[in-house]
Design an enzyme around this catalytic site. Structure first.
Site, short mmCIF file in Angstrom:
data_model
loop_
_atom_site.label_atom_id
_atom_site.label_comp_id
_atom_site.label_asym_id
_atom_site.label_seq_id
_atom_site.Cartn_x
_atom_site.Cartn_y
_atom_site.Cartn_z
N HIS A 45 0.83 -1.21 0.00
CA HIS A 45 0.00 0.00 0.00
C HIS A 45 0.86 1.26 0.00
CE1 HIS A 45 -2.48 3.00 2.36
NE2 HIS A 45 -3.27 2.76 1.36
N GLU A 48 2.16 1.85 -3.48
CA GLU A 48 1.12 2.41 -4.34
C GLU A 48 1.01 3.92 -4.14
OE1 GLU A 48 -3.13 3.71 -4.20
OE2 GLU A 48 -2.92 1.85 -3.08
N HIS A 49 1.06 4.39 -2.90
CA HIS A 49 1.04 5.83 -2.64
C HIS A 49 2.25 6.51 -3.26
CE1 HIS A 49 -2.05 6.75 0.67
NE2 HIS A 49 -2.34 5.53 0.25
N GLU A 126 -4.49 7.93 7.36
CA GLU A 126 -5.48 7.04 6.73
C GLU A 126 -5.83 5.88 7.65
OE1 GLU A 126 -5.95 4.34 2.64
OE2 GLU A 126 -4.12 5.48 3.00
#
Length: 418
Positions: A45, A48-49, A126
């Site tokens: 993740h 991906e950011h 997040e």
């Protein structure tokens, strides 16, 4: 749909939709949170950011976004447990630009230490947002119960502790192993022809060198959790619950039986859960069921929320509807579920982004794509007896799992039986 494999092993799928004025390009990679170790939980993740933070031609996040939004398009990405996707939807005459942006993001992202520090903070925010959101938190807890001690049971974003400890070398190491052309699918849909697409994709991705194919992920071996219930007490208005059963992996041929069982149970305003528990009993505003499919595991989940004094009644009512699946599947209800499934699938296929995602996600996970017509045929072949038999296999007291977030002052264990 047409399929071509490039010399470096990358798979290209195209579906021409000449009635549209858009093209959606989706880049799927066979990587996600289940391929991480506990020490770097959240790395997929995090990467991906970071892929949105800059490339050689678009060195800043704003320049990446402007390249797509400046022509009226949309750009986004997502990380799941077994795949990662980056996609862009643009007017058809800007397709080459979208492909250039996506190819640089995936094959040559810039991982600047300063940007990594900022994005680490963004991801921690997040995670905090998810922890503060009871529906999301109940899903996290149910995953821990469904897949204890396995990466499938972890949150995709990792934990604040693991994300805080991930280093630049960790990200680059994971990237070099998991981001390879042999484990990548470029799925295109819209107003574009296959030969034109092949030429542009070869130009954008053809020089991406092959790398050793990584080992398969840790296989899931079903085991009983230390308990069937997880409770996280919070001082909020409602108690949010997720009730789940282990189900089927993605390539199980009975998945179409399970799909229709799920529709009957909790998909849409005409489902049993909605009609009985919201419309008839008035116990909740939002109630639904959904399925999760993985390579070697799966689950059937039910989510609802209610005021604490109604919690016991809500759980009993949900369990009653789940138990009914074992014996009560009338032909007219099965027909309605079948038509709902086919109709919604057909309607989704009017949008190039949905077509791109439909084809690419199947190819990256299973190596094949079932057409809409083939899925419709398989749904038509499902019988009521098959649905009942599958329900009898899946629905049992031992399989039930329950997560609750919010005020809880009753004995949930005594309720968790059919």
């Amino acid at each position: 749909m047409l399929k071509t494999t490039l010399a470096n092993g990358l798979c290209l799928l195209t579906e021409t939709m000449p009635h549209t004025r858009s093209v959606t390009a989706s880049v799927f990679l066979a990587t996600g949170s289940r391929y991480e170790t506990d020490e770097i939980a959240g790395a997929a993740h995090f990467i991906e950011h970071m892929c949105f933070k800059g490339t050689a031609s678009y060195p800043t996040p704003r320049e990446i976004a402007t390249a797509i939004e400046g022509v009226g398009g949309s750009l986004n990405g997502g990380t799941d447990k077994e795949l990662t996707v980056y996609w862009a939807k643009v007017p058809d005459f800007h397709f080459a630009t979208a492909l250039k942006v996506l190819s640089e993001m995936v094959t040559s992202p810039r991982f600047e230490p300063e940007e990594m520090t900022k994005e680490r903070n963004v991801i921690i925010e997040e995670i905090s947002m998810s922890l503060d959101y009871p529906p999301a938190r109940s899903e996290m807890l149910i995953d821990e119960l469904l897949w204890p001690g396995h990466p499938l049971g972890r949150d995709i974003a990792g934990t604040k502790k693991s994300v805080s400890a991930i280093s630049l070398d960790d990200l680059l190491g994971f990237l070099s192993i998991r981001y390879i052309p042999q484990k990548t699918v470029v799925s295109l849909a819209g107003n574009i022809e296959h030969e034109t697409a092949l030429e542009l994709v070869n130009k954008a991705f053809g020089n991406w060198p092959q790398a050793p194919v990584p080992p398969v992920s840790l296989p899931y071996r079903r085991q009983m959790p230390p308990g069937r219930i997880r409770v996280e007490k919070k001082d909020i208005e409602q108690t949010n619950i997720c009730l789940a059963l282990p189900a089927l992996p993605v390539e199980d041929p009975r998945r179409f039986q399970l799909d229709l069982m799920n529709v009957i149970l909790g998909e849409g305003s005409s489902s049993r859960l909605f009609c009985e528990i919201r419309d008839k009993l008035g116990l909740t505003y939002n109630i639904q069921s959904h399925l999760s499919y993985y390579l070697d595991a799966g689950s059937l989940n039910v989510y609802a929320a209610t005021e604490p004094q109604n919690l016991a009644t809500l759980i009993r009512a949900i369990l009653e509807q789940i138990h009914r699946l074992r014996d009560d599947i009338p032909e007219d209800e099965l027909k309605k579920a079948r038509e709902l499934s086919k109709g919604r699938l057909l309607l989704r296929m009017e949008d190039s982004r949905n077509v791109s995602g439909y084809n690419g996600s199947q190819e990256i996970l299973t190596g094949k794509v079932l057409s809409v017509d083939e899925v419709s045929r398989r749904l038509e072949a499902v019988t009521a007896d098959q649905v009942r038999q599958l329900a009898r296999e899946l629905v049992s007291d031992d399989n039930l799992r329950l997560a609750a977030v919010g005020p809880v002052d009753i004995d949930l264990e005594s309720l968790l039986k059919l």
